[in-house]
Motif scaffolding. Structure first.
Motif, short mmCIF file in Angstrom:
data_model
loop_
_atom_site.label_atom_id
_atom_site.label_comp_id
_atom_site.label_asym_id
_atom_site.label_seq_id
_atom_site.Cartn_x
_atom_site.Cartn_y
_atom_site.Cartn_z
N THR A 1 0.83 -1.19 0.00
CA THR A 1 0.00 0.00 0.00
C THR A 1 0.88 1.25 0.00
O THR A 1 2.07 1.19 0.27
CB THR A 1 -0.94 0.01 1.22
N GLU A 2 0.25 2.34 -0.32
CA GLU A 2 0.97 3.61 -0.31
C GLU A 2 0.80 4.31 1.03
O GLU A 2 -0.26 4.20 1.66
CB GLU A 2 0.45 4.51 -1.43
N LYS B 1 -2.60 5.53 3.06
CA LYS B 1 -3.81 4.75 2.80
C LYS B 1 -4.19 3.92 4.03
O LYS B 1 -3.37 3.63 4.88
CB LYS B 1 -3.58 3.80 1.62
N ASP B 2 -5.46 3.53 4.08
CA ASP B 2 -5.94 2.63 5.13
C ASP B 2 -5.87 1.20 4.64
O ASP B 2 -6.07 0.93 3.45
CB ASP B 2 -7.39 2.96 5.50
N VAL B 3 -5.60 0.27 5.56
CA VAL B 3 -5.60 -1.15 5.21
C VAL B 3 -6.40 -1.94 6.24
O VAL B 3 -6.48 -1.55 7.41
CB VAL B 3 -4.17 -1.75 5.10
N GLN C 1 -5.07 2.87 9.89
CA GLN C 1 -5.43 4.08 9.14
C GLN C 1 -4.18 4.90 8.85
O GLN C 1 -3.21 4.89 9.63
CB GLN C 1 -6.42 4.91 9.95
N ARG C 2 -4.22 5.58 7.73
CA ARG C 2 -3.12 6.51 7.36
C ARG C 2 -1.77 5.83 7.57
O ARG C 2 -0.92 6.29 8.33
CB ARG C 2 -3.22 7.78 8.19
N THR C 3 -1.58 4.72 6.86
CA THR C 3 -0.39 3.91 7.07
C THR C 3 0.89 4.72 6.90
O THR C 3 0.98 5.64 6.08
CB THR C 3 -0.36 2.72 6.10
#
Lengths: 114, 117
Positions: free
Chosen positions: B13-14, B17-19, B80-82
């Motif tokens: 993920t970037e 982003k949330d995962v 959230q907000r990785t």
């Protein structure tokens, strides 16, 4: 404070020989459990052996035995008759009574050579 | 008899982003645990569920991390907000019961490898 200490980042052993992986722990709780897990390169965590703080005898499971020295707060894993498939990371972990989490050491990478 | 399963096995993920990471425990296991393993490190406890409640969230590193469990079964760990420091393998484990049983073996899933670019 670090509760589980594994001082050997890496160990080598020849096939069919025995090897000891060190683990020391720190707790003020009289009731606790000690675990060893194996983590092959595939990443899964495989339970090997358990020792309870009140167990009178050292735990054994097949080729695995635990050298439990309560006064020294050590719980070393002994693998007898090493096999090539024993090559993996080995983690020592502790669980105190009335807590739910396992506290892990940093692991020892064991490599078995022919 | 299926073991603990986790999905996805890999997630790239970037940053920002949330995962969501999913864990399916062994059927009948009431206790569920999330751990994080950073490269070359041991496992770090994140959170524990007994049924659907989480009596121990002490290991969650920040408020960006949350987890829930529904129906006493599946659990989802959300980040959230990785950030790049979130990159690690996230391992889920389950056991028959939680606190009070020192010998309760925790059965681990294969993990989700999270990479934050």
């Amino acid at each position: 404070a670090q509760k589980i200490t594994q001082t050997q980042p890496g160990m080598f052993v020849q096939e069919k020989e025995a090897v000891t992986l060190d683990c020391t722990y720190d707790t003020s709780d009289p009731s606790y459990g000690l675990f060893w897990y194996k983590q092959p390169s595939s990443g899964e965590m495989i339970f090997l052996i358990y020792q309870g703080s009140y167990d009178q005898q050292n735990a054994t499971e097949g080729r695995y035995s635990l050298n439990f020295q309560k006064a020294r707060k050590s719980a070393n894993l002994v693998i007898s008759a090493s096999q090539l498939g024993d090559s993996a990371m080995y983690f020592c972990a502790m669980r105190e009574v009335n807590t739910d989490k396992l506290i892990f050491g940093t692991g020892t990478r064991l490599q078995v050579f022919p | 008899g299926a073991g603990v399963s986790q999905s996805p096995s890999n997630k790239v993920t970037e940053k920002g982003k949330d995962v969501e990471l999913r864990c399916d425990p062994i059927s009948g296991h009431t206790a569920l645990y999330w751990y994080r393993q950073s490269l070359g490190q041991g496992l770090e406890f994140l959170i524990y569920f007994q049924g659907n409640s989480a009596p121990d969230k002490s290991g969650l590193p920040s408020d960006r991390f949350s987890a829930e469990r529904t129906g006493g079964s599946v659990s989802t760990l959300t980040i959230q907000r990785t950030q790049q420091e979130d990159s690690a393998v996230y391992l889920c484990a389950s056991s028959l019961e939680g606190a009070g049983g020192l010998h309760n073996e925790q059965f681990f899933g294969p993990g989700t490898r999270l990479t934050v670019l």
